[in-house]
Scaffold this active site. Structure first.
Site, PDB file in Angstrom:
ATOM      1  N   GLY A   6       0.501  -1.328  -0.408  1.00  0.00           N
ATOM      2  CA  GLY A   6       0.376   0.056   0.314  1.00  0.00           C
ATOM      3  C   GLY A   6       0.869   0.991   0.080  1.00  0.00           C
ATOM      4  O   GLY A   6       1.958   1.149  -0.443  1.00  0.00           O
ATOM      5  N   CYS A   7       0.412   1.973   0.424  1.00  0.00           N
ATOM      6  CA  CYS A   7       0.917   3.493   0.570  1.00  0.00           C
ATOM      7  C   CYS A   7       3.102   3.296   1.280  1.00  0.00           C
ATOM      8  O   CYS A   7       2.886   2.382   2.236  1.00  0.00           O
ATOM      9  CB  CYS A   7       1.082   4.135   1.464  1.00  0.00           C
ATOM     10  SG  CYS A   7       1.085   6.382   1.810  1.00  0.00           S
ATOM     11  N   PHE A   8       3.704   3.524   0.841  1.00  0.00           N
ATOM     12  CA  PHE A   8       5.118   3.445   1.090  1.00  0.00           C
ATOM     13  C   PHE A   8       5.723   3.718   2.098  1.00  0.00           C
ATOM     14  O   PHE A   8       6.736   3.723   2.644  1.00  0.00           O
ATOM     15  CB  PHE A   8       5.709   3.024  -0.152  1.00  0.00           C
ATOM     16  CG  PHE A   8       6.254   4.188  -1.294  1.00  0.00           C
ATOM     17  CD1 PHE A   8       5.645   5.283  -0.194  1.00  0.00           C
ATOM     18  CD2 PHE A   8       6.384   4.640  -2.488  1.00  0.00           C
ATOM     19  CE1 PHE A   8       5.491   6.999  -1.512  1.00  0.00           C
ATOM     20  CE2 PHE A   8       6.577   5.796  -3.197  1.00  0.00           C
ATOM     21  CZ  PHE A   8       5.992   6.915  -3.052  1.00  0.00           C
TER      22      PHE A   8
END
Length: 227
Positions: free
Chosen positions: A28-30
């Protein structure tokens, strides 16, 4: 490995580069994975970026068919690829990441060799026998091809929310690249996110093979940071 250092005044932490391995993961969002893996002993450096697709020179605004990923270099004598996979699956839901379905946010493992490919299946089998959720099979596994580092603002995101930390670290790492690639910044990014404590980071630093005077300068610096 030559990134656990503090400029010219601090001896480098010497570890032959051939001893390091690389893992490339999408959760997902890194931002959070960067901090999650960065706080782990044995992880030498982390970077956020785009991988898994074919679009050339992706950017955050024009990612194409790539996914947000974190790439980490680690010492397998301290933390194994299997350990990393357990952290990976213990900290996200492969079925629905961040409420967004699509390739930008994707549960993804890009294996770098046959050993990693086989380890993925071995860990899935073990976790299934241990009564896991079996959602691990929803993770996409594919061979690694290329990794494009993300823009500067996406590197060590949580650490950069503390300007005093960045300012003080600037006395050790004169360039943004040196800061982002340092083991110290990886640990402090994990601290900024809440994955570790200052005591744990300091305890690990005390074991780093650097000169005592240099080690003390690092410890004194991180204890002066206003969090």
């Amino acid at each position: 490995m030559n990134d656990c250092h503090a400029g010219k005044e601090t001896a480098e932490l010497t570890l032959p580069h051939n001893d390091l391995q690389t893992a490339t993961l999408g959760m997902g969002c890194f931002w959070s994975p960067d901090a999650l893996f960065g706080h782990l002993p044995g992880v030498i450096r982390t970077r956020t970026g785009y991988a898994g697709g074919r679009t050339e020179q992706p950017t955050y605004r024009e990612m194409g068919d790539h996914s947000e990923t974190v790439e980490l270099e680690f010492d397998p004598a301290v933390i194994t690829f299997e350990d990393i996979l357990d952290v990976f699956w213990d900290n996200h839901n492969p079925v629905n990441i961040n409420g967004y379905k699509g390739r930008q946010y994707l549960s993804l493992i890009l294996y770098h060799n046959r050993e990693q490919q086989e380890a993925i299946q071995a860990v899935i089998s073990r976790r299934k026998k241990q009564g896991g959720t079996e959602t691990e099979t929803e993770t996409e596994a594919a061979p690694y091809s290329v990794f494009y580092p993300a823009e500067e603002r996406h590197q060590k995101y949580y650490l950069k929310r503390f300007p005093d930390a960045v300012d003080k670290l600037g006395t050790l790492y004169p360039s943004h690249r040196e800061l982002v690639n340092s083991t110290l910044a990886a640990r402090l990014n994990g601290l900024a996110k809440g994955y570790t404590s200052l005591e744990r980071v300091a305890g690990e630093i005390k074991q780093w093979p650097v000169e005592p005077e240099a080690r003390q300068k690092i410890l004194d610096l991180i204890r002066r940071i206003r969090w």
